[in-house]
Design a protein around this motif. Structure first.
Motif, PDB file in Angstrom:
ATOM      1  N   LEU A  34       0.854  -1.137   0.044  1.00 29.01           N
ATOM      2  CA  LEU A  34       0.078  -0.117   0.141  1.00 29.01           C
ATOM      3  C   LEU A  34       0.837   1.400  -0.190  1.00 29.01           C
ATOM      4  O   LEU A  34       1.702   1.264   0.691  1.00 29.01           O
ATOM      5  CB  LEU A  34      -0.727   0.101   1.229  1.00 29.01           C
ATOM      6  CG  LEU A  34      -1.667  -1.011   1.681  1.00 29.01           C
ATOM      7  CD1 LEU A  34      -2.445  -1.237   2.796  1.00 29.01           C
ATOM      8  CD2 LEU A  34      -2.416  -1.629   0.458  1.00 29.01           C
TER       9      LEU A  34
ATOM     10  N   THR B 219      -2.573   0.255  -4.376  1.00 31.86           N
ATOM     11  CA  THR B 219      -2.201  -1.061  -3.829  1.00 31.86           C
ATOM     12  C   THR B 219      -1.342  -1.898  -5.174  1.00 31.86           C
ATOM     13  O   THR B 219      -1.776  -1.790  -6.416  1.00 31.86           O
ATOM     14  CB  THR B 219      -3.409  -1.957  -3.310  1.00 31.86           C
ATOM     15  OG1 THR B 219      -4.356  -2.193  -4.387  1.00 31.86           O
ATOM     16  CG2 THR B 219      -4.207  -1.006  -2.692  1.00 31.86           C
TER      17      THR B 219
ATOM     18  N   PHE C 189      -6.664  -6.887  -5.604  1.00 28.33           N
ATOM     19  CA  PHE C 189      -7.361  -5.639  -4.884  1.00 28.33           C
ATOM     20  C   PHE C 189      -8.847  -5.981  -4.444  1.00 28.33           C
ATOM     21  O   PHE C 189      -9.113  -5.937  -3.206  1.00 28.33           O
ATOM     22  CB  PHE C 189      -7.457  -4.470  -5.816  1.00 28.33           C
ATOM     23  CG  PHE C 189      -7.817  -2.994  -5.174  1.00 28.33           C
ATOM     24  CD1 PHE C 189      -8.772  -2.393  -5.552  1.00 28.33           C
ATOM     25  CD2 PHE C 189      -7.102  -2.875  -3.820  1.00 28.33           C
ATOM     26  CE1 PHE C 189      -9.157  -1.287  -5.040  1.00 28.33           C
ATOM     27  CE2 PHE C 189      -7.648  -1.417  -3.362  1.00 28.33           C
ATOM     28  CZ  PHE C 189      -8.729  -0.817  -3.674  1.00 28.33           C
TER      29      PHE C 189
END
Length: 123
Positions: free
Chosen positions: A4, A24, A29
């Protein structure tokens, strides 16, 4: 594993707006619920907002409802925090979190964390 990376922090005057982003990488995801937390100097990290994998369910800490909005773009693997009507007390490092559980991602037990982005609101 998921990585992240937060961005979008900075210095803003009271009453202004900022949009934070959390990009990310790693695992899919949509596996994860996402959350935002903040930590002011000398204070504990506190929950700000969370969103489920599809984006149709959100939670906020009561004191921030109406000023902050969490959203996600699953095509860009990114979660956002739109912050409006900022106040000096919103000054903090803002962290992005990820967890497979929408409940856990509202806590500091979240599995994955970014490094944080500084938001400073001047009066």
């Amino acid at each position: 594993q998921v990585q992240l990376v937060e961005s979008g922090g900075g210095l803003v005057q009271a009453g202004g707006s900022l949009r934070l982003s959390c990009a990310t990488s790693g695992r899919t995801f949509t596996t994860y619920a996402m959350g935002w937390f903040r930590q002011a100097p000398g204070k504990e990290r506190e929950f700000v907002a969370a969103i489920n994998w599809s984006g149709d369910t959100t939670y906020y800490t009561d004191s921030l409802k109406g000023r902050f909005t969490i959203s996600r773009d699953n095509t860009k693997n990114t979660v956002y925090l739109q912050m409006n009507s900022l106040k000096p007390e919103d000054t903090a490092v803002y962290y992005c979190a990820a967890d497979i559980s929408l409940w856990v991602v509202q806590t500091t037990a979240s599995a994955y964390w970014g490094q944080g982005t500084q938001v400073t609101v001047s009066s």
